[in-house]
Design a protein around this motif. Structure first.
Motif, mmCIF file in Angstrom:
data_model
loop_
_atom_site.group_PDB
_atom_site.id
_atom_site.type_symbol
_atom_site.label_atom_id
_atom_site.label_comp_id
_atom_site.label_asym_id
_atom_site.label_seq_id
_atom_site.Cartn_x
_atom_site.Cartn_y
_atom_site.Cartn_z
ATOM 1 N N THR A 196 -74.668 77.330 41.885
ATOM 2 C CA THR A 196 -74.375 75.900 41.893
ATOM 3 C C THR A 196 -75.238 75.164 42.909
ATOM 4 O O THR A 196 -75.887 75.783 43.755
ATOM 5 C CB THR A 196 -72.882 75.643 42.200
ATOM 6 N N SER A 197 -75.174 73.820 42.836
ATOM 7 C CA SER A 197 -76.053 72.998 43.673
ATOM 8 C C SER A 197 -75.763 73.190 45.161
ATOM 9 O O SER A 197 -76.627 72.977 45.990
ATOM 10 C CB SER A 197 -75.893 71.525 43.296
ATOM 11 N N ILE A 198 -74.531 73.605 45.530
ATOM 12 C CA ILE A 198 -74.226 73.790 46.948
ATOM 13 C C ILE A 198 -74.445 75.236 47.379
ATOM 14 O O ILE A 198 -74.043 75.643 48.457
ATOM 15 C CB ILE A 198 -72.775 73.375 47.278
ATOM 16 N N GLY A 199 -75.067 76.039 46.503
ATOM 17 C CA GLY A 199 -75.360 77.418 46.872
ATOM 18 C C GLY A 199 -74.239 78.383 46.530
ATOM 19 O O GLY A 199 -74.291 79.555 46.901
ATOM 20 N N GLU A 227 -69.937 68.109 47.189
ATOM 21 C CA GLU A 227 -70.188 67.665 48.566
ATOM 22 C C GLU A 227 -68.987 66.909 49.113
ATOM 23 O O GLU A 227 -68.633 67.044 50.284
ATOM 24 C CB GLU A 227 -71.434 66.757 48.623
ATOM 25 N N LEU A 276 -66.338 69.404 50.075
ATOM 26 C CA LEU A 276 -66.681 70.117 51.312
ATOM 27 C C LEU A 276 -66.416 69.248 52.536
ATOM 28 O O LEU A 276 -65.868 69.708 53.539
ATOM 29 C CB LEU A 276 -68.158 70.554 51.273
ATOM 30 N N VAL A 326 -68.748 79.766 49.306
ATOM 31 C CA VAL A 326 -69.598 79.256 50.389
ATOM 32 C C VAL A 326 -68.805 78.887 51.643
ATOM 33 O O VAL A 326 -69.355 78.323 52.580
ATOM 34 C CB VAL A 326 -70.447 78.031 49.945
ATOM 35 N N GLN A 376 -71.525 72.372 55.847
ATOM 36 C CA GLN A 376 -71.498 73.648 55.121
ATOM 37 C C GLN A 376 -71.556 74.825 56.081
ATOM 38 O O GLN A 376 -70.860 75.817 55.903
ATOM 39 C CB GLN A 376 -72.671 73.706 54.133
ATOM 40 N N HIS A 429 -65.691 75.327 39.674
ATOM 41 C CA HIS A 429 -66.934 75.008 38.988
ATOM 42 C C HIS A 429 -68.129 75.053 39.937
ATOM 43 O O HIS A 429 -69.203 75.512 39.583
ATOM 44 C CB HIS A 429 -66.815 73.621 38.360
ATOM 45 N N SER A 430 -67.925 74.567 41.160
ATOM 46 C CA SER A 430 -69.056 74.515 42.082
ATOM 47 C C SER A 430 -69.128 75.758 42.963
ATOM 48 O O SER A 430 -70.017 75.875 43.791
ATOM 49 C CB SER A 430 -68.970 73.251 42.939
ATOM 50 N N GLU A 464 -77.980 75.864 38.337
ATOM 51 C CA GLU A 464 -77.298 74.670 37.823
ATOM 52 C C GLU A 464 -78.234 73.468 37.719
ATOM 53 O O GLU A 464 -78.258 72.768 36.710
ATOM 54 C CB GLU A 464 -76.120 74.325 38.741
#
Lengths: 344, 328
Positions: free
Chosen positions: B308-311, A210, A213, A37, A5, A31-32, B236
């Motif tokens: 979200t869970s990954i920031g 994840e 990513l 990021v 990340q 969605h994520s 989330e």
């Protein structure tokens, strides 16, 4: 994971354009919140992998007219109901008395057909390599049960030829997030020739944030190298599901297919084999693609040539409540995802 | 017995249907008077609401249209801060309906009304042509205790956002029943009086309440954000979703944030009362899986966000059209 990340966030090298081919990836990325990021130097663009979005208008027109024919009912997945043909959508047809049934699985057609033998049920068989085996199963069951009142109107497509077309006509793509679900069936080797031909890395990816990513990390690292990385090994193998592939080729054969805004691409689809042609509802002639709205630029959005924002209709005449093009209809369409998530 | 058009004629068959099934189950002094309108005692601030119930199938895991028709209206009254008192019900019955089914619905309504502490004081029955379907309308009246004011427009920056339990259970249960999928998912259909009243009784400063029915939590919170001109951010990983519903949604491409509930509500409370509100909800009936899911934050007015869970951050828009399952 933190290192991955951090790397993607801090990336300050050459700008990269990575195409996610599959609509489910497009939706998962939004969605994520992945664009928020990663470094702005890594640009994610959506490809032609949403089955609804690549459907041509003559296909919808044919479904609409079939739904109005006496003794005939169109059976479809929900996503397709709102897509406009050159004049109407299946939803419009339903309001005008057209027979349209929404189902969750193609196999539901078997029950419908058995319950109303005097009626012909036409299934709107759209999809990619992932969905084709289910249609093959459906046909197998229909043949076995002697149900002669089921037809398929096919708009079935295959991934490699359209990726090839995008690379050849579009260019400027530095990596592909290869579709995970398609690869379960086809195997990751399917992308090897394309990776080598264009010296572009492919990462077969899962759909958890994840996993995406990690795939993006791999693609940035492998820039300029024609290799395929299978990063979804829990379900994807090199050769794929051979049994499903055999099942598909028993009923279907390759053919040229029409893609919204791209025209007919040779060998980019499959159609029923001649010995099963009696199950076809006239799919072959459906290559016309006259946009519902003349300014609609779905074709260029689908190939990553322009971002949804560059379409003159985006956010104005075309919004989720008033979709003009297919990319705004499906929840996996690029325009829908860019609109609702306000992606740049 | 099959319902026929005669049961809607207004004649003997109608009165038999009413007395055998509805009056027998909803029996109370006001209704038994069988007047054209119910005359009931009461004073103060009234809350009034009405809702119609159309569900297929009529009986589903965890509930039925009868229970649903009481819970829906009772919960709507509760969300305005009112104490529900009286309900009316109207049945539209298609010919061919089974009287045994009507009996089950009426019994279920009576039980749910008892649980919710409301009395069914008026009713109506119509029979129409059709294929055995049943539709129920209920209207409700409640009284708002003095000094109580909750409204979607009262959310303020810093407020905490709570949800009273697992999301999407009703939607998933009904969809499973329609699709013939066997699983353990049951509708959460329930009257929320105890949970809501205990917030007020324990002195929680409640600013906004709404039950997360059709359109789900995302719709309710978008409505709050718009009415209050604020920005709401959810975490989330704090959203309560049971494992079976989570798996069901994953397969069908549905988002629990948009799925309908019939026994869950969102509460926006003063930030200092967040922990107390959570403890009170968890201790109340149907509230064991309650959670603090987010807060009102500085940001674009009228917007609902999810961290979200990954920031990452994404916007959760209002639901456009129907929530249709995806293709692949």
């Amino acid at each position: 994971m933190l290192k991955v990340q951090e790397f993607l966030k801090q990336y300050d090298g050459e700008p990269m354009r990575i195409m996610e081919v599959c609509g489910t990836h497009t939706a998962a990325i939004s969605h994520s919140g992945i664009p928020s990021v990663i470094s702005p130097k890594i640009r994610l663009i959506s490809g032609p992998g949403c089955p609804v979005c690549v459907t041509v208008t003559s296909y919808i027109d044919r479904l609409v007219s079939l739904s109005m024919e006496p003794g005939c009912a169109v059976v479809s997945f929900g996503d397709l109901l709102r897509v406009k043909g050159s004049a109407r959508s299946l939803n419009d047809a339903r309001a005008l008395g057209g027979q349209v049934r929404m189902v969750y699985s193609p196999m539901d057609v078997l029950k419908l057909a058995a319950a109303e033998p005097e009626k012909t049920f036409v299934f709107a068989a759209v999809g990619f390599e992932t969905t084709a085996p289910v249609y093959a199963l459906l046909l197998g069951e229909a043949v076995r049960a002697g149900l002669e009142n089921i037809r398929l109107l096919t708009s079935l497509k295959t991934m490699p030829p359209v990726i090839d077309w995008v690379c050849a006509h579009q260019g400027g793509i530095d990596g592909f997030l290869a579709p995970g679900h398609v690869s379960v069936i086809t195997g990751s080797d399917l992308f090897e020739p394309l990776a080598r031909k264009y010296s572009i890395p492919f990462a077969v990816s899962g759909f958890e944030p994840e996993q995406i990513l990690i795939s993006l990390y791999a693609l940035v690292r492998l820039r300029g190298r024609g290799v395929v990385k299978n990063l979804y090994p829990s379900v994807v193998t090199a050769r794929g599901n051979v049994q499903a592939q055999r099942l598909v080729s028993r009923y279907f054969e390759p053919c040229g297919a029409a893609w919204r805004g791209m025209g007919v691409i040779p060998n980019s689809g499959i159609r029923l084999r001649p010995e099963f042609a009696r199950f076809d509802a006239g799919s072959a002639e459906l290559t016309q693609d006259r946009g519902f709205h003349s300014a609609c630029r779905c074709g260029q959005v689908l190939t990553g040539a322009i971002s949804p924002h560059e379409c003159p209709l985006f956010g104005r005449a075309c919004a989720p409540q008033t979709p003009q093009g297919a990319c705004m209809v499906s929840t996996e369409g690029s325009c829908y995802q860019y609109y609702v998530n306000r992606r740049d | 017995m099959k319902i026929t058009m005669a049961h809607g004629s207004g004649g003997k068959a109608t009165s038999e249907l009413i007395s055998r099934i509805f009056a027998a189950n909803f029996k109370n002094p006001v209704l038994s008077a069988m007047e054209d309108a119910a005359v009931v005692p009461g004073a103060g601030t009234l809350a009034v609401t009405t809702d119609s119930f159309v569900v297929t199938p009529l009986f589903f895991p965890g509930g039925d249209i009868g229970r649903l028709s009481v819970c829906g209206t009772v919960n709507d009254l509760l969300m305005s801060g009112a104490v529900p008192q009286y309900l009316t019900c109207g049945f539209i019955i298609e010919e061919g309906a089974e009287s045994d089914d009507l009996e089950r619905m009426a019994r279920s309504m009576a039980e749910t009304a008892r649980e919710a502490g409301v009395t069914i004081v008026a009713g109506d029955t119509k029979v129409v042509e059709g294929g055995g379907g049943v539709y129920i309308n209920t209207s409700g009246v409640g009284f708002v205790p003095p000094g109580r004011r909750v409204s979607a427009s009262l959310c303020r920056e810093g407020d905490a956002v709570l949800v009273s339990g697992y999301l999407g259970e009703h939607h998933a249960a009904v969809l499973s029943a329609r699709m013939g999928i066997e699983n353990r998912i049951r509708s959460d259909c329930a009257p929320l009086g105890e949970a809501v009243e205990s917030l007020f009784q324990n002195g929680v400063r409640v600013h906004a309440l709404r039950d997360a029915t059709r359109g789900g939590l995302a719709t309710v919170l978008n409505e709050f954000a718009a009415a209050s001109g604020c920005c709401i951010a959810l975490r989330e990983e704090s959203l309560p979703v049971s494992a079976p519903v989570s798996g069901f949604c994953g397969i069908l491409g549905l988002d629990p944030l948009y799925m309908g509930n019939e026994g869950k509500f969102a509460a926006v409370v003063d930030r200092e009362d967040a922990e107390k509100a959570l403890a009170v909800l968890k201790a109340s009936q149907y509230g064991e899986n309650a959670a603090v899911v987010g807060s009102v934050v500085p940001g674009e007015a009228g917007t609902l966000l999810v961290r979200t869970s990954i920031g990452g951050t994404r916007i959760v828009p209002e639901l456009y059209g129907e929530g249709l399952p995806r293709i692949c």
